[in-house]
Design a protein around this motif. Structure first.
Motif: not given
Length: 229
Positions: A19-20, A58-62, A86-87, A151-155
């Motif tokens: 979401a962030y 979608k590519r960035g959804e790990v 994927r990053a 937050a996905a990027c922090i994870a």
């Protein structure tokens, strides 16, 4: 309900892991980077900092992505492979234990985060960090409580840092098997403390940490033997 800097846009903490980044993208901030560390509480081994920018859409959804501490070792390895595949960009900085001793833990952490973020290409326009802010980046940012869980990027950064560090600690176990680095990864456990008291600090123990300093003060400075090569 946290708000994003400058435009005061609220984001629900239960809105999902991505979401962030999505909210920031809609307001013109892209790409968004996350950064996190592994080994902050360990008394042996390096401090490792990861940074990541996930690809849009979608590519960035790990698959399987979560806070690295909540994943099993096998799940972390799978998530790591997916993150690096994927990053849009990722980096990792390894801070040796003697540098942590010399510079200080928090300062070493901040410096390493700046270095990790500076290595990202494309450069981020917004930075999300876990727990505390990182100043001097030249772009806005937000420090988030338990950011690696929301937050996905922090994870993603936490997975990069944790898997990299765990692999290093397993390699260090091959050199100094008496300490059990492959099991506890340099964190303080009863078994680790017993080995530290019995053998003294190894070259990769952090002498600025109280439990290691106590052993040193008792006259056990230095490792009693040569590593198994």
């Amino acid at each position: 309900m946290p708000t994003l800097a400058r435009r005061r846009i609220p984001v629900r903490r239960d809105a999902g892991l991505y979401a962030y980044e999505r909210t920031l993208a809609r307001t013109g901030f892209t790409p968004v980077a996350g950064t996190d560390e592994a080994g902050r509480g360990a008394c042996a081994g390096p401090l490792v900092v990861g940074a990541a920018v996930l690809a849009p859409g979608k590519r960035g959804e790990v698959p399987g992505l979560a806070d690295s501490k909540l994943l099993t070792p096998a799940a972390r390895e799978r998530a790591y492979d997916q993150v690096v595949a994927r990053a849009a960009a990722w980096s990792v900085i390894i801070v040796p234990p003697d540098e942590v001793d010399r510079v200080g833990l928090h300062r070493s952490n901040i410096i390493a985060m700046r270095r990790a973020l500076a290595r990202l290409e494309p450069a981020p326009s917004y930075v999300l960090t876990d727990g505390f802010p990182v100043t001097g980046l030249g772009v806005p940012g937000l420090a988030m409580w338990k950011g690696d869980q929301v937050a996905a990027c922090i994870a993603a950064a936490s997975v990069i840092a944790k898997v990299t560090r765990d692999r290093i600690m397993c390699e260090l176990h091959e050199q100094w098997p008496d300490y059990g680095f492959d099991a506890h990864k340099g964190y303080v456990t009863d078994e680790h403390q017993q080995a530290l008291s019995a053998h003294g600090p190894s070259p990769v123990h952090r002498r600025s940490y109280a439990n290691v300093a106590r052993v040193v003060s008792l006259g056990d400075e230095g490792w009693k033997g040569e590593p198994d090569l």
